[in-house]
Design an enzyme around this catalytic site. Structure first.
Site, PDB file in Angstrom:
ATOM      1  N   ASP A   1      -4.710   0.324   2.166  1.00 27.72           N
ATOM      2  CA  ASP A   1      -5.103  -1.082   2.087  1.00 27.72           C
ATOM      3  C   ASP A   1      -6.550  -1.224   1.628  1.00 27.72           C
ATOM      4  OD1 ASP A   1      -2.824  -2.800   2.975  1.00 27.72           O
ATOM      5  OD2 ASP A   1      -2.910  -1.492   4.715  1.00 27.72           O
TER       6      ASP A   1
ATOM      7  N   SER B   1       0.816  -1.213   0.000  1.00 29.01           N
ATOM      8  CA  SER B   1       0.000   0.000   0.000  1.00 29.01           C
ATOM      9  C   SER B   1       0.850   1.264   0.000  1.00 29.01           C
ATOM     10  CB  SER B   1      -0.938   0.007   1.214  1.00 29.01           C
ATOM     11  OG  SER B   1      -0.203   0.022   2.420  1.00 29.01           O
ATOM     12  N   HIS B   2       2.163   1.125   0.287  1.00 27.72           N
ATOM     13  CA  HIS B   2       3.057   2.275   0.289  1.00 27.72           C
ATOM     14  C   HIS B   2       4.237   2.084  -0.667  1.00 27.72           C
ATOM     15  CE1 HIS B   2       0.796   3.079   3.961  1.00 27.72           C
ATOM     16  NE2 HIS B   2       1.129   4.334   3.781  1.00 27.72           N
TER      17      HIS B   2
END
Length: 337
Positions: A188, A47-48
């Site tokens: 997420d 997610s990053h």
């Protein structure tokens, strides 16, 4: 054909850097951001990782972010370092402020780095790990957008409001945790929506305030805090420390500032650094031994330390590269045309 493709870490950095600069980001900002995106992909924090290239470019195109803003630094007190990001991304501002934070912490024993007027998208563990690399204990926190309902409520008041901590350990990876005070990071939920996957109950509420497993409904409604009232109280603390205390926006104000542009949240960030040697003085070594005894008491019964899976993924990625969804690569490559 596999839905994923293997890339080296250099290829991840190059792809992120090219996509950012092609869309108008200044080179120094693009390098700072691509470095942290590469770290996220390397540690399998998807997610990053590369997904965030899409978010950054969308923010650039919103017109909210200054793609070439140069941070300015001041030190209003011996233990307080301030960096004004001038409505650019936070990561270049952090790079500017880190050396002065480290110097102040070693001199004073404890120091704070305040970053104001910044757009912030990244996980906080790269920043507290960077502090720990200088032998300092690090903490970091930020608000975001008011996407998260307080416990017992049904409308967004708090941001995802992450809190991160790092304790340096001689000869090994630091003890690190980094978690949102929401039940899950918003990224997420965005990934679940992108992949049309259901989310667990407890992550979000729909627009009517009803718990939902529909990721898109949760994005349109409100997220939930972790741990009920405990997460809600921690989220409020972060609004106060990394918003009101440092003279920057709360999550509600940040969302208002966005005005529907869909940009990365704009707000401030507070980082703290503690020098164990200054605190411990003659008892420093004994303090380090106590810390290691604590960690052994955790791992000795089969439990794992926070970030251990991430460190394992880091070793694997450094040796084998990373696997990226072809659909995500297509979307990023589309930003280069």
């Amino acid at each position: 054909m596999s839905t994923r493709i293997n890339l080296s870490l250099d290829q991840v950095f190059d792809l992120a850097h090219r996509a950012l600069t092609h869309n108008g980001m200044a080179d120094d900002h693009a390098r700072a951001i691509a470095e942290v995106i590469t770290q996220g992909q390397r540690d399998e924090c998807h997610s990053h990782g590369l997904y965030r290239v899409l978010v950054c470019v969308r923010s650039l195109r919103s017109g909210k972010v200054d793609p070439a803003a140069q941070p300015t630094l001041s030190q209003p007190a011996p233990s307080i370092v301030k960096v004004d990001a001038h409505f650019g991304y936070s990561l270049l501002a952090f790079q500017h402020g880190l050396p002065r934070l480290v110097e102040a912490a070693h001199k004073q024993g404890v120091a704070a780095l305040v970053i104001r007027n910044c757009f912030h998208f990244s996980a906080l563990w790269p920043e507290v790990e960077a502090i720990a690399a200088h032998g300092l204990v690090g903490m970091a926190m930020t608000p975001s957008h008011a996407w998260v309902a307080p416990e017992g409520g049904n409308r967004g008041v708090f941001g995802t409001n992450p809190l991160a901590f790092a304790w340096p350990r001689a000869g090994q990876e630091p003890f690190v945790f980094d978690f949102a005070t929401s039940a899950i990071a918003r990224g997420d939920i965005e990934l679940h929506a992108r992949q049309e996957k259901a989310i667990p109950l407890g992550w979000g509420l729909d627009a009517d305030g009803v718990p939902t497993t529909d990721a898109r409904a949760a994005l349109d409604g409100a997220m939930q805090t972790f741990g009920g009232h405990k997460g809600s109280a921690l989220a409020a603390m972060i609004e106060l420390l990394a918003g009101a205390l440092i003279g920057d926006l709360t999550s509600a104000e940040s969302l208002t500032f966005d005005a529907g542009a869909g940009a990365t949240p704009c707000h401030g960030e507070l980082l703290l650094a503690f020098d164990p040697q200054r605190f411990g003085a003659d008892d420093f070594e004994q303090g380090q031994q106590r810390a290691e005894q604590l960690f052994h008491a955790i791992t000795g019964q089969g439990a794992r330390l926070p970030s251990q899976r991430r460190f394992t993924a880091r070793q694997r990625s450094q040796a084998e590269g990373v696997w990226v969804e072809r659909s995500l690569l297509r979307d990023i490559e589309g930003l280069l045309t």
